[in-house]
Design a protein around this motif. Structure first.
Motif, PDB file in Angstrom:
ATOM      1  N   ALA A 127       9.011  24.082  16.582  1.00  0.00           N
ATOM      2  CA  ALA A 127       7.855  24.932  16.883  1.00  0.00           C
ATOM      3  C   ALA A 127       6.671  24.101  17.354  1.00  0.00           C
ATOM      4  O   ALA A 127       5.917  24.518  18.241  1.00  0.00           O
ATOM      5  CB  ALA A 127       7.477  25.754  15.652  1.00  0.00           C
ATOM      6  N   ALA A 128       6.523  22.916  16.774  1.00  0.00           N
ATOM      7  CA  ALA A 128       5.378  22.052  17.087  1.00  0.00           C
ATOM      8  C   ALA A 128       5.559  21.261  18.371  1.00  0.00           C
ATOM      9  O   ALA A 128       4.583  20.688  18.874  1.00  0.00           O
ATOM     10  CB  ALA A 128       5.139  21.088  15.925  1.00  0.00           C
ATOM     11  N   THR A 129       6.777  21.234  18.914  1.00  0.00           N
ATOM     12  CA  THR A 129       7.047  20.366  20.062  1.00  0.00           C
ATOM     13  C   THR A 129       7.709  21.125  21.214  1.00  0.00           C
ATOM     14  O   THR A 129       7.030  21.612  22.111  1.00  0.00           O
ATOM     15  CB  THR A 129       7.921  19.172  19.624  1.00  0.00           C
ATOM     16  OG1 THR A 129       9.125  19.663  18.978  1.00  0.00           O
ATOM     17  CG2 THR A 129       7.171  18.268  18.656  1.00  0.00           C
ATOM     18  N   HIS A 185       5.231  26.275  29.738  1.00  0.00           N
ATOM     19  CA  HIS A 185       5.979  26.138  30.993  1.00  0.00           C
ATOM     20  C   HIS A 185       5.948  24.694  31.494  1.00  0.00           C
ATOM     21  O   HIS A 185       5.883  24.439  32.696  1.00  0.00           O
ATOM     22  CB  HIS A 185       5.424  27.087  32.068  1.00  0.00           C
ATOM     23  CG  HIS A 185       5.759  28.524  31.823  1.00  0.00           C
ATOM     24  ND1 HIS A 185       5.351  29.540  32.661  1.00  0.00           N
ATOM     25  CD2 HIS A 185       6.460  29.130  30.829  1.00  0.00           C
ATOM     26  CE1 HIS A 185       5.786  30.706  32.201  1.00  0.00           C
ATOM     27  NE2 HIS A 185       6.461  30.477  31.089  1.00  0.00           N
ATOM     28  N   ASP A 186       5.999  23.748  30.546  1.00  0.00           N
ATOM     29  CA  ASP A 186       5.954  22.339  30.933  1.00  0.00           C
ATOM     30  C   ASP A 186       6.957  21.507  30.140  1.00  0.00           C
ATOM     31  O   ASP A 186       6.738  20.319  29.901  1.00  0.00           O
ATOM     32  CB  ASP A 186       4.540  21.778  30.730  1.00  0.00           C
ATOM     33  CG  ASP A 186       4.276  20.550  31.611  1.00  0.00           C
ATOM     34  OD1 ASP A 186       4.996  20.375  32.612  1.00  0.00           O
ATOM     35  OD2 ASP A 186       3.356  19.780  31.295  1.00  0.00           O
ATOM     36  N   ASP A 187       8.071  22.116  29.741  1.00  0.00           N
ATOM     37  CA  ASP A 187       9.060  21.371  28.963  1.00  0.00           C
ATOM     38  C   ASP A 187       9.816  20.345  29.803  1.00  0.00           C
ATOM     39  O   ASP A 187      10.561  19.529  29.251  1.00  0.00           O
ATOM     40  CB  ASP A 187      10.049  22.321  28.279  1.00  0.00           C
ATOM     41  CG  ASP A 187      10.664  23.328  29.232  1.00  0.00           C
ATOM     42  OD1 ASP A 187       9.902  24.001  29.950  1.00  0.00           O
ATOM     43  OD2 ASP A 187      11.902  23.448  29.270  1.00  0.00           O
ATOM     44  N   ALA A 188       9.619  20.346  31.119  1.00  0.00           N
ATOM     45  CA  ALA A 188      10.189  19.273  31.937  1.00  0.00           C
ATOM     46  C   ALA A 188       9.430  17.968  31.728  1.00  0.00           C
ATOM     47  O   ALA A 188       9.951  16.888  32.035  1.00  0.00           O
ATOM     48  CB  ALA A 188      10.153  19.657  33.417  1.00  0.00           C
ATOM     49  N   ASN A 189       8.206  18.067  31.187  1.00  0.00           N
ATOM     50  CA  ASN A 189       7.360  16.881  31.046  1.00  0.00           C
ATOM     51  C   ASN A 189       7.038  16.499  29.611  1.00  0.00           C
ATOM     52  O   ASN A 189       6.781  15.324  29.332  1.00  0.00           O
ATOM     53  CB  ASN A 189       6.040  17.094  31.800  1.00  0.00           C
ATOM     54  CG  ASN A 189       6.208  17.046  33.296  1.00  0.00           C
ATOM     55  OD1 ASN A 189       6.786  16.108  33.835  1.00  0.00           O
ATOM     56  ND2 ASN A 189       5.710  18.069  33.984  1.00  0.00           N
ATOM     57  N   ILE A 190       7.003  17.450  28.695  1.00  0.00           N
ATOM     58  CA  ILE A 190       6.598  17.161  27.323  1.00  0.00           C
ATOM     59  C   ILE A 190       7.521  17.887  26.349  1.00  0.00           C
ATOM     60  O   ILE A 190       8.359  18.693  26.743  1.00  0.00           O
ATOM     61  CB  ILE A 190       5.129  17.578  27.058  1.00  0.00           C
ATOM     62  CG1 ILE A 190       4.953  19.094  27.252  1.00  0.00           C
ATOM     63  CG2 ILE A 190       4.177  16.810  27.960  1.00  0.00           C
ATOM     64  CD1 ILE A 190       3.574  19.607  26.859  1.00  0.00           C
ATOM     65  N   SER A 218       9.781  16.588  24.015  1.00  0.00           N
ATOM     66  CA  SER A 218      10.928  15.880  23.440  1.00  0.00           C
ATOM     67  C   SER A 218      10.956  14.459  23.984  1.00  0.00           C
ATOM     68  O   SER A 218      10.275  14.133  24.961  1.00  0.00           O
ATOM     69  CB  SER A 218      12.246  16.605  23.751  1.00  0.00           C
ATOM     70  OG  SER A 218      12.452  16.717  25.146  1.00  0.00           O
ATOM     71  N   ILE A 219      11.743  13.612  23.325  1.00  0.00           N
ATOM     72  CA  ILE A 219      11.878  12.209  23.737  1.00  0.00           C
ATOM     73  C   ILE A 219      13.075  12.105  24.674  1.00  0.00           C
ATOM     74  O   ILE A 219      14.223  12.000  24.240  1.00  0.00           O
ATOM     75  CB  ILE A 219      12.071  11.279  22.515  1.00  0.00           C
ATOM     76  CG1 ILE A 219      10.956  11.489  21.492  1.00  0.00           C
ATOM     77  CG2 ILE A 219      12.136   9.820  22.964  1.00  0.00           C
ATOM     78  CD1 ILE A 219       9.581  11.110  21.967  1.00  0.00           C
ATOM     79  N   LYS A 220      12.799  12.166  25.962  1.00  0.00           N
ATOM     80  CA  LYS A 220      13.865  12.094  26.958  1.00  0.00           C
ATOM     81  C   LYS A 220      13.395  11.295  28.164  1.00  0.00           C
ATOM     82  O   LYS A 220      12.202  11.267  28.480  1.00  0.00           O
ATOM     83  CB  LYS A 220      14.293  13.497  27.404  1.00  0.00           C
ATOM     84  CG  LYS A 220      15.111  14.253  26.374  1.00  0.00           C
ATOM     85  CD  LYS A 220      15.667  15.540  26.960  1.00  0.00           C
ATOM     86  CE  LYS A 220      16.594  16.237  25.972  1.00  0.00           C
ATOM     87  NZ  LYS A 220      17.146  17.494  26.546  1.00  0.00           N
TER      88      LYS A 220
END
Length: 428
Positions: A364-366, A374-379, A381-383
């Protein structure tokens, strides 16, 4: 307005940090995979520029061009994302911007969503984005749409939304209205402008939200109204919201403070208050005391009792929502005794108290928040390829989310704050 902006920009630039001219290599750590809820044991992370370029064991690097940190078994976690912030200034508390930014970052908040947008915030967002200022990445909702004020009249909704889009706001914020028609119009023109709608529940409550599917719904009022009255309908509406990918940000801690379930003497001892100007803390205490003074002892006790019961019901409701696959978001909200950074972890604590597994709270926090932005391509998770927004913590947060409270290091893109000096001072 100009004076506020100039003061904010000059103040934020005073935040002490280390700028990595070299690459950064985090060695001998354990990477927390928030999406899968597992630990990648003994995994290194290499950062070049603003982004993560390698996540794998035994990364070697040119020591002359790389700043290397031996983590000695600590945990590497994505930065936290606060999804309901009112930034200092015309639409928020009178906290100096430098204190807000410094305390948020030192607590591990690397991204924020401003839910009371104002034109003053746009140049600050741009300066953070370009690296001129050290602060959490900023995602801005528009100034709020309120039917019961002259802020935006019904007939002006289309032009207001187009104006906010052209100015650079990323979301449309709905605050309040008496009729479904006002909300319907805001929703319609936000859709036409390709701007996600966020904010309070519509006048039709959870049922209307399930039909029109805004990106996120703030606060617990509309949820509790259905949950307490008709649990079967609540389950049905939650399934509809889950199918349409509606996010919910309950802001539990805000209710505990606003309705004074938490006593003043407790709030006055909260860590982090010493980092704020004494005048701010005094003002908060006075505002808290005035609420009690305006009420009879019987009414005041009744308010506290009512909201303690509401919070107890809310925690059960959140556990049920999480079990149904509803995507929850984290924020303590905004107001007196909502301390930048520090109060975020109070919200995590109440999610834990609800019985939600630590792995789900961390999501939930990440990554949930990143998806809602709408920015999970950039922030989120550690990928490899994502921005280097990273926390280093001593213990495994998948086992106990409270491990997130004391980060040993905060990295924002290619800048970092270590556990010595500023970070230690803020966290006390």
């Amino acid at each position: 307005m100009l004076r506020f902006l100039c003061t904010a920009l000059m103040s934020v630039s005073l935040i002490p940090y280390s700028y990595a001219q070299k690459s950064i290599l985090l060695k001998n750590g354990h990477v927390v995979d928030v999406e899968q809820g597992k630990i990648l044991q003994q995994t290194d992370v290499l950062i070049e520029g603003e982004r993560i370029v390698k996540v794998m064991p035994n990364i070697s690097a040119d020591q002359a061009n790389t700043t290397i940190f031996d983590l000695k078994g600590k945990y590497i976690v994505p930065g936290m994302i606060d999804m309901h912030v009112h930034l200092p200034g015309p639409e928020g508390e009178d906290i100096p911007m430098k204190d807000f930014m410094r305390m948020s970052l030192a607590s591990g908040i690397t991204s924020i969503r401003s839910m009371r947008g104002h034109a003053d915030q746009l140049p600050i967002q741009d300066s953070v984005r370009k690296g001129f200022l050290m602060g959490p990445s900023m995602y801005l909702a528009s100034p709020a749409f309120r039917e019961d004020s002259a802020h935006v009249l019904f007939k002006d909704i289309p032009t207001a939304i187009e104006r906010y889009k052209s100015q650079g706001f990323q979301y449309i914020k709905y605050l309040s209205g008496k009729t479904p028609g006002y909300y319907d119009s805001v929703y319609k023109y936000a859709q036409l402008a390709n701007m996600p709608l966020v904010g309070h529940a519509p006048p039709g409550g959870l049922k209307q939200a399930a039909i029109q599917s805004p990106l996120s719904v703030e606060h617990i009022d509309a949820l509790l109204a259905v949950y307490l009255k008709d649990p079967a309908q609540f389950t049905s509406l939650m399934k509809a919201c889950e199918e349409k990918n509606v996010f919910f940000c309950p802001d539990v801690y805000w209710y505990l403070v606003t309705y004074q379930v938490l006593p003043l003497h407790y709030l006055q001892k909260k860590p982090g208050l010493s980092q704020l100007p004494p005048a701010i803390v005094e003002d908060w205490s006075n505002r808290y005391t005035k609420v009690k003074a305006r009420m009879s002892p019987t009414d005041y006790t009744a308010m506290q009792t009512k909201w303690q019961k509401q919070i107890d019901a809310t925690l059960k409701m959140l556990k049920a929502m999480n079990a149904e696959g509803i995507k929850l978001l984290i924020s303590p909200g905004d107001g007196e005794f909502i301390i930048p950074g520090n109060s975020y972890y109070d919200e995590l604590y109440y999610f834990k108290l609800a019985g939600i597994p630590s792995a789900d709270i961390l999501k939930a926090a990440t990554i949930n928040a990143a998806q809602a932005l709408h920015d999970d391509a950039n922030i989120g998770s550690i990928k490899e390829g994502k921005y280097a927004d990273i926390l280093v913590v001593k213990d495994n947060p998948l086992q106990n989310i409270i491990a997130m409270v004391y980060p040993q290091m905060v990295i924002v893109r290619n800048r970092y704050i270590s556990a010595s000096g500023e970070l230690a001072d803020v966290l006390q």
